[in-house]
Enzyme design. Structure first.
Site, PDB file in Angstrom:
ATOM      1  CB  SER A  43      -1.046   0.350   1.378  1.00 13.77           C
ATOM      2  OG  SER A  43      -1.410   1.337   1.564  1.00 13.77           O
ATOM      3  CG  ASP A  79      -5.477   2.977   0.791  1.00 15.16           C
ATOM      4  OD1 ASP A  79      -5.922   1.874   0.857  1.00 15.16           O
ATOM      5  OD2 ASP A  79      -3.881   2.329   0.943  1.00 15.16           O
ATOM      6  CG  MET A 109      -8.582   7.362   2.063  1.00 17.05           C
ATOM      7  SD  MET A 109      -7.431   7.415   3.650  1.00 17.05           S
ATOM      8  CE  MET A 109      -6.750   5.777   3.490  1.00 17.05           C
ATOM      9  CG  HIS A 153      -9.913   0.691  -1.215  1.00 16.31           C
ATOM     10  ND1 HIS A 153      -9.201  -0.058   0.238  1.00 16.31           N
ATOM     11  CD2 HIS A 153     -10.736   0.317  -0.468  1.00 16.31           C
ATOM     12  CE1 HIS A 153     -10.192  -0.037   1.200  1.00 16.31           C
ATOM     13  NE2 HIS A 153     -11.059   0.261   0.787  1.00 16.31           N
ATOM     14  CG  MET A 166     -11.552   3.533   1.211  1.00 15.31           C
ATOM     15  SD  MET A 166     -10.115   3.258   2.652  1.00 15.31           S
ATOM     16  CE  MET A 166      -8.615   3.479   1.506  1.00 15.31           C
ATOM     17  CG  MET A 222     -12.185  -2.589   4.327  1.00 15.12           C
ATOM     18  SD  MET A 222     -10.481  -1.548   3.732  1.00 15.12           S
ATOM     19  CE  MET A 222     -10.058  -0.953   5.298  1.00 15.12           C
ATOM     20  N   GLY A 230      -8.859   4.469   6.710  1.00  9.76           N
ATOM     21  CA  GLY A 230      -9.161   5.610   6.525  1.00  9.76           C
ATOM     22  C   GLY A 230      -7.901   6.146   7.237  1.00  9.76           C
ATOM     23  CG  PHE A 231      -6.262   7.540   9.734  1.00 12.45           C
ATOM     24  CD1 PHE A 231      -5.655   8.656   9.328  1.00 12.45           C
ATOM     25  CD2 PHE A 231      -7.711   7.369  10.203  1.00 12.45           C
ATOM     26  CE1 PHE A 231      -6.091   9.596   9.499  1.00 12.45           C
ATOM     27  CE2 PHE A 231      -7.932   8.824  10.324  1.00 12.45           C
ATOM     28  CZ  PHE A 231      -6.941  10.328   9.658  1.00 12.45           C
ATOM     29  N   GLY A 232      -3.866   4.452   7.561  1.00 14.30           N
ATOM     30  CA  GLY A 232      -2.845   3.735   7.725  1.00 14.30           C
ATOM     31  C   GLY A 232      -1.915   3.370   9.655  1.00 14.30           C
ATOM     32  N   GLY A 233      -1.223   2.332   8.875  1.00 10.01           N
ATOM     33  CA  GLY A 233      -0.750   1.688  10.412  1.00 10.01           C
ATOM     34  C   GLY A 233      -1.773   1.512  11.289  1.00 10.01           C
ATOM     35  CG  ASP A 258      -6.406  -2.618   3.185  1.00 16.86           C
ATOM     36  OD1 ASP A 258      -5.170  -2.304   3.798  1.00 16.86           O
ATOM     37  OD2 ASP A 258      -7.024  -1.633   2.293  1.00 16.86           O
ATOM     38  N   GLY A 259      -5.329  -3.930   6.243  1.00 11.87           N
ATOM     39  CA  GLY A 259      -5.188  -3.438   7.426  1.00 11.87           C
ATOM     40  C   GLY A 259      -4.607  -4.285   8.266  1.00 11.87           C
ATOM     41  N   GLY A 260      -3.560  -4.505   9.291  1.00 15.65           N
ATOM     42  CA  GLY A 260      -2.882  -4.372  10.273  1.00 15.65           C
ATOM     43  C   GLY A 260      -2.144  -5.511   9.480  1.00 15.65           C
ATOM     44  N   GLY A 262       0.125  -2.767   4.400  1.00 14.84           N
ATOM     45  CA  GLY A 262       1.428  -0.942   4.362  1.00 14.84           C
ATOM     46  C   GLY A 262       2.529  -1.321   4.546  1.00 14.84           C
ATOM     47  CB  SER A 263       3.481   0.030   8.420  1.00 14.41           C
ATOM     48  OG  SER A 263       2.282   1.287   8.521  1.00 14.41           O
TER      49      SER A 263
END
Length: 231
Positions: free
Chosen positions: A7, A32, A34, A63, A65, A134, A139-142, A172-174, A194-195
Site C-alpha cells: 500500500s 488508497d 480517500m 481502493h 474510500m 477490511m 481511513g488511516f494506515g498503521g 487490508d489493515g494491520g 503497508g507499514s
C-alpha cells in the site's frame, strides 16, 4: 497462490515513482483513494493514478474510500487501474457499478467495512472478481489488526466456495508477518500490506517474506484443498 499488494499509503508521497520501484516483484500496487468524506482523510485522485501508471509496470489496485463511487470508479479504470474496489456502503447500485468496471476492462472488487456483514451480499458475489474484507476501520494506515475479523474472513471464504467462484479474497489493515498467516488460514489469498513493507529496510524482501508466509499457510489450510487458489 498468495498475492501481496503493498500500500502506497505507507510510502513517501514525495517519491512515489521510486517507492513503486522499491516493491518491484509485488503482485499489485495498492492505491488508497480517500476523499475526506467517506473516511476522515484525504489522499490522492485520478491524476496521481495516471502518473503512477506511467511510472511502474506493477498493475494498480485502486481502493476507493470515497462517496459516490458509482460516478467516480469508472474514471479510475480509464486512468489505468487494473482493479478497482468500491465500498458497498457508499455504492448506490453495486451490481451495475461492478459490471461497468468490468466492461471497461478492469477487475471489479467490493469492500466491506468491519461492521458490515458479508451475508446480505451473497447474491452479488458472482458479479465480482475480488471481495475485500477490511481488517481495520478504513481511513488511516498503521492501525492494529482486528482479530475479530477472522470469523468474517472464514464466512466469506465459505460463501465463495459454496458458489464455486474463482473470487479473490483480499484483506487490508494491520497485515504483517505476525498476522498474515492467520488471515491466510481463515481464507484470504490477497494481502494489502503497508507499514510491514514500506517500514522495512528492504521493501522488496519484505514482499517476498510475506508472500512465502502466506503461501505456506494457504497450502495447509483446509479451505484450499482441491481449490484453484489465486486463479
Amino acid at each position: 497462490m498468495a498475492q501481496i499488494n503493498p500500500s502506497i499509503l505507507s510510502a513517501d508521497f514525495a517519491r512515489l515513482a521510486e517507492e513503486a520501484e522499491a516493491v518491484r516483484g509485488a503482485d499489485w500496487l495498492h492505491v488508497d483513494v480517500m476523499d475526506n468524506h467517506f473516511v476522515p482523510n484525504l489522499t490522492l485522485g485520478v491524476p496521481v493514478v495516471e502518473a503512477l501508471g506511467r511510472a511502474t509496470d506493477t498493475p494498480l489496485d485502486c481502493h476507493l474510500m470515497i462517496e459516490d463511487p458509482d460516478r467516480w470508479a469508472p474514471q479510475y479504470v480509464e486512468a489505468g487501474a487494473g482493479s478497482v474496489t468500491f465500498h458497498v456502503e457508499a455504492a448506490a447500485a453495486p451490481v451495475r457499478l461492478a459490471r461497468e468496471i468490468r466492461a471497461k476492462g478492469a477487475r471489479a472488487a467490493m469492500a466491506l467495512k468491519p461492521a458490515t456483514p458479508v451475508e446480505p451480499y451473497e447474491d452479488l458475489l458472482p458479479e465480482l472478481d475480488m471481495l475485500l474484507i477490511m481488517t481495520v476501520e478504513p481511513g488511516f494506515g498503521g492501525q492494529a489488526f482486528l482479530d475479530i475479523m477472522l470469523p468474517k474472513i472464514r464466512r466469506s471464504r465459505e460463501l465463495i466456495s459454496k458458489h464455486g467462484l474463482e473470487l479473490w479474497l483480499q484483506v487490508d489493515g494491520g497485515v504483517s508477518e505476525s498476522t498474515i498467516e492467520r488471515c491466510a488460514e481463515a481464507g484470504a489469498d490477497v494481502f494489502v500490506a503497508g507499514s510491514a513493507v514500506y517500514g522495512a529496510d528492504d521493501p522488496a524482501a519484505a514482499v517476498r517474506s510475506l508472500r512465502d508466509r502466506a503461501a505456506k499457510a494457504i497450502a495447509s489450510a483446509s479451505w484450499a484443498c482441491g481449490h484453484g487458489v489465486g486463479q
